[in-house]
Write an enzyme that holds these catalytic residues in place. Structure first.
Site, PDB file in Angstrom:
ATOM      1  N   ASN A 158       0.875  -1.175   0.000  1.00 18.87           N
ATOM      2  CA  ASN A 158       0.000   0.000   0.000  1.00 18.87           C
ATOM      3  C   ASN A 158       0.912   1.225   0.000  1.00 18.87           C
ATOM      4  OD1 ASN A 158      -1.848   2.006   0.407  1.00 18.87           O
ATOM      5  ND2 ASN A 158      -2.760   1.123   2.254  1.00 18.87           N
ATOM      6  N   ARG A 177      -2.355  -2.095  -3.573  1.00 16.99           N
ATOM      7  CA  ARG A 177      -3.648  -1.468  -3.343  1.00 16.99           C
ATOM      8  C   ARG A 177      -3.714  -0.180  -4.167  1.00 16.99           C
ATOM      9  NH1 ARG A 177      -5.227   2.865   1.108  1.00 16.99           N
ATOM     10  NH2 ARG A 177      -7.462   2.809   0.790  1.00 16.99           N
ATOM     11  N   HIS A 191     -12.845   1.721   0.437  1.00 20.13           N
ATOM     12  CA  HIS A 191     -12.648   0.608   1.383  1.00 20.13           C
ATOM     13  C   HIS A 191     -13.225  -0.709   0.864  1.00 20.13           C
ATOM     14  CE1 HIS A 191     -13.114   4.028   4.496  1.00 20.13           C
ATOM     15  NE2 HIS A 191     -11.828   3.805   4.356  1.00 20.13           N
ATOM     16  N   ARG A 234     -13.126  14.279   8.390  1.00 19.64           N
ATOM     17  CA  ARG A 234     -14.056  14.602   7.296  1.00 19.64           C
ATOM     18  C   ARG A 234     -15.490  14.738   7.784  1.00 19.64           C
ATOM     19  NH1 ARG A 234     -12.094   9.588   3.807  1.00 19.64           N
ATOM     20  NH2 ARG A 234     -10.016   9.688   4.691  1.00 19.64           N
ATOM     21  N   GLU A 266      -7.087  -6.365   4.631  1.00 15.78           N
ATOM     22  CA  GLU A 266      -7.018  -5.997   3.218  1.00 15.78           C
ATOM     23  C   GLU A 266      -5.830  -6.683   2.536  1.00 15.78           C
ATOM     24  OE1 GLU A 266      -7.544  -2.120   4.952  1.00 15.78           O
ATOM     25  OE2 GLU A 266      -8.575  -1.481   3.131  1.00 15.78           O
TER      26      GLU A 266
END
Ligand code: ADP
Length: 397
Positions: A8, A89, A178, A239, A382
């Site tokens: 990643n 990723r 995600h 956020r 992941e």
């Protein structure tokens, strides 16, 4: 047996995990941070050890070279020939990528083209991919997109009610995020329920610094809370999640700012950080709440209400559901948030077992036997999904 590197790459970091497949055991993992700065940080975990060094990492290429040399020096691999594939990723695959893909010139061009939709992520992924290509030129590389899992959303779920030409000309629609985590957790949940995936209806709450919720039926995503970008949905670390877009022009006028400056505040200074005034980290906000700070408690209540709103609407959309899963940093660790959400879902027949919710252990059920919908904590993984797709797409034996 094949060793697969799951990567990643961010703008100044590379997270990695080396997995033995198909056993899915982690041989080594770690992260290189502060690439491009005067002093980097290289953290490596293997054989139960954790080592940290502070090398100078001018670019990702030096980082990858150091990582690979270290794996050989420490005897984690005998030689680099043992690495059969590298999986990366990638945050944004747009409508172009409906599955993971082998890295070739066309794939790289498309990922670069899609950078408009993920300006912080896609360019960094390309740098990471190129660094591994240079270091391991004969090893197949695969890109695994966060958006692919959400490509099964029906039109009615991904379209916005904006002028249709915006979709046609600029690709304005919901892409989600995600996806790799939502896919892993929903598949794992079906296994835990001992039910064929095709017969399941599952709502996944991925609650980390970034957070999204998705409705999954028969293993396919039917709706998700993140949109064109990861700003939509529930409030997160920094956020806002959903707000009335008029806030943007209103604040522009009041504070003499440009739209992109205000959107930057909605992305980086809002959510937990903006509401609590303390931190984007849920641990600090929890401490504030325990000290009696009203804004900290309010932060959790606002988020829990929005999570429950999404779950209830997805429950309706799916025509009921078998399970609700909590995952990622907050979903896995924040018992008071899970309790707050579960209590709001009581009218759907959700009953949380407070003792199971409090007990610290990994993957587990936290609903009572009477609960009409099962509640699970499922730590996300992941990297294992990236490794599985790398083996499948590159046909590694
Ligand atoms: P991301 O991958 O999106 O950066 P994570 O999934 O790592 O985010 O989640 C980060 C959030 O999880 C932070 O708000 C952090 O406070 C929270 N978190 C992580 N570990 C714990 C813990 N042990 N207890 C409470 N909260 C935690």
């Amino acid at each position: 047996m094949a060793k697969i590197m799951a990567v990643n790459a961010g703008s100044s970091s590379i997270k990695f995990q080396l997995l033995e497949m198909p056993a899915e055991t982690v041989i080594a993992s770690g992260v290189m941070e502060r690439i491009g700065l005067a002093e980097g940080i290289f953290t490596l975990k293997y054989n139960g050890k954790k080592e940290e060094t502070h090398p100078v990492l001018p670019t990702h290429a030096e980082g990858v070279e150091l990582l690979l040399n270290t794996l050989v020096e420490k005897g984690i691999v005998k030689s680099l020939d043992e690495i059969s594939g590298v999986g990366h990723r990638v945050v944004q695959g747009g409508e172009y990528f409906k599955d993971s893909s082998l890295v070739d010139e066309t794939a790289l061009e498309k990922i670069a083209e899609l950078a408009d939709l993920a300006p912080l992520h896609n360019p960094a992924h390309i740098i990471g991919i190129k660094a591994f290509q240079k270091a391991l030129p004969n090893v197949p590389e695969v890109v695994v997109f966060d958006t692919v899992f959400h490509q099964t959303m029906p039109e009615e779920a991904y379209m916005y009610a904006v002028p249709y030409e915006w979709y046609e000309k600029y690709g304005i629609r919901k892409y989600g995020a995600h996806g790799t985590s939502h896919k892993y957790v929903s598949q794992r949940c079906a296994e835990l329920m001992n039910k064929p995936l095709k017969d399941t209806k599952i709502i996944v709450c991925h609650l980390g610094n970034g957070a999204s919720i998705s409705a999954v039926e028969g293993g396919l995503c039917k709706d998700t809370s993140m949109g064109l970008t990861p700003l939509e949905g529930i409030p997160m670390g920094t956020r806002t999640g959903n707000i009335d877009p008029t806030v943007v022009s209103y604040i522009c006028a009041k504070e003499n700012k440009t739209a992109s400056e205000v959107v930057n505040i909605l992305n980086k200074k809002s959510g937990y950080l903006g509401m609590s005034g303390r931190s984007n980290d849920a641990r600090d906000v929890t401490k504030g709440m325990e000290e009696g700070d009203h804004r900290c408690k309010l932060t959790f209540d606002v988020q829990a209400k929005r999570i429950a709103d999404y779950v209830a609407s997805y429950w309706l959309y799916l025509g009921g559901c078998d399970a609700i899963c909590f995952t990622a940093g907050m979903g896995e660790n924040l018992k008071h948030l899970r309790l707050n959400v579960a209590k709001r879902l009581a009218p759907l027949g959700v009953e949380i077992d407070e003792k199971l919710n409090d007990t610290f252990s990994d993957e587990r059920i936290i609903s009572t036997p009477n609960s009409k919908i099962k509640l699970y904590i499922i730590p996300t993984n992941e990297e294992v999904m990236i490794a599985r797709d790398t083996v499948r797409i590159a046909n590694i034996k």
